[in-house]
Enzyme design. Sequence first.
Site, short mmCIF file in Angstrom:
data_model
loop_
_atom_site.label_atom_id
_atom_site.label_comp_id
_atom_site.label_asym_id
_atom_site.label_seq_id
_atom_site.Cartn_x
_atom_site.Cartn_y
_atom_site.Cartn_z
N ASP A 234 3.87 2.42 -6.16
CA ASP A 234 2.37 2.72 -5.62
C ASP A 234 1.65 3.60 -6.64
O ASP A 234 0.61 3.22 -7.08
CB ASP A 234 2.55 3.45 -4.41
CG ASP A 234 2.91 2.72 -3.16
OD1 ASP A 234 2.73 1.45 -3.34
OD2 ASP A 234 3.12 3.18 -2.14
N ASN B 67 -6.50 6.70 -3.06
CA ASN B 67 -6.07 7.46 -2.02
C ASN B 67 -6.77 8.55 -1.56
O ASN B 67 -6.99 8.62 -0.58
CB ASN B 67 -4.68 7.98 -2.35
CG ASN B 67 -3.72 6.77 -1.98
OD1 ASN B 67 -3.85 5.83 -1.36
ND2 ASN B 67 -2.29 6.99 -2.62
N ASP B 68 -6.86 9.45 -2.51
CA ASP B 68 -7.53 10.85 -2.10
C ASP B 68 -7.93 11.47 -3.14
O ASP B 68 -7.68 11.37 -4.30
CB ASP B 68 -6.43 11.67 -1.36
CG ASP B 68 -5.08 11.51 -1.78
OD1 ASP B 68 -5.09 11.88 -3.27
OD2 ASP B 68 -4.17 11.61 -1.32
N ASP C 196 -3.88 26.16 1.88
CA ASP C 196 -3.29 25.93 0.55
C ASP C 196 -4.24 24.77 0.04
O ASP C 196 -3.98 24.53 -1.25
CB ASP C 196 -2.18 25.36 0.76
CG ASP C 196 -0.87 26.32 0.75
OD1 ASP C 196 -1.18 27.40 0.72
OD2 ASP C 196 0.28 26.12 1.13
N ALA D 188 -0.64 8.52 2.52
CA ALA D 188 -0.03 9.05 1.71
C ALA D 188 -0.01 10.73 1.62
O ALA D 188 0.61 11.07 2.84
CB ALA D 188 -0.91 8.77 0.48
N LEU E 241 -0.83 11.98 5.44
CA LEU E 241 0.12 11.91 6.59
C LEU E 241 1.26 12.57 6.21
O LEU E 241 1.65 13.33 7.31
CB LEU E 241 0.72 10.47 5.95
CG LEU E 241 1.88 10.10 7.15
CD1 LEU E 241 1.32 9.93 8.72
CD2 LEU E 241 2.38 8.82 6.83
#
Length: 272
Positions: free
Chosen positions: A60, A135-136, A165, A177, A180
């Site tokens: 990935d 993804n992010d 954090d 990813a 989750l």
Amino acid sequence: MWQVVIFYHSDKAGAEFQARQLKKRLAAERRAKFILSDLRERTPKNLSARINLAISVGGDGTLLKVSHLMAPLRIPVLGINIGHLGFLAEAEKQTAARIIRQIFQGQYSLEERMLLKAVLVSKNKLKKNLGIALNDCVIRSYGTGHPIRISAWVENNFLTSYHGDGLIIATPTGSTAYSLAAAGPIVHPHLELFLLTPICPHTLAQRPLLISATHSIKIKSPDAGIFLDGNYAGKLAGELVISKYEHPLMLVRHPHLSYLDILRTKLGWGER
């Protein structure tokens, strides 16, 4: 004739060997012309003018890098997994040649995946484009192990101040990813939204939140670093603006295999 570029990362064990074997096997059938491209080196120029398909050979992580290159060019991407999970990949190395032959015969579908873009706005209102992510975007402590405070706005409306954090701003693709793992929900990839998932929040009141991708997300945090798809993009000095990227990634999919099938087979979703 199809024009195909096969991407691999030579640092990944077996990736170059698998890419070269795939090219050798399929080139002999004379249905396509192939270019090999190592992601450690400079990407070939003018791909959009001469490429019909990009193939990512790896895991990935490799596919994420390929998505950053191909989404702006609107070139479809096929993922071939030679790693462990390979959630985004459509094929395993054992089935890759057969699936690519089916693609050449027109037996495939294209699935659009939303990306996000990150722009840093300085105190002097100067804008710096940090890049895109499939993804992010993660905002977390830069150089210390202490919790940080992150202030968030939706457009110009104040949302909240997170203390913990960090914060994950994920696309629907990224919901499976890092988000989750931080107890965020799974979001179907056909939806267009942002998922805001706090990382270890120091409160019981803050939980993941879904925001329409028609809105932009603004972030301020004086002690944070910015990470796009796991790669460090810079220190958060000023204001970070997250919005929907104008071009989606075109993922090549099997016409009879659904996202829910992949959830069950690769993530074991719904198993008892």
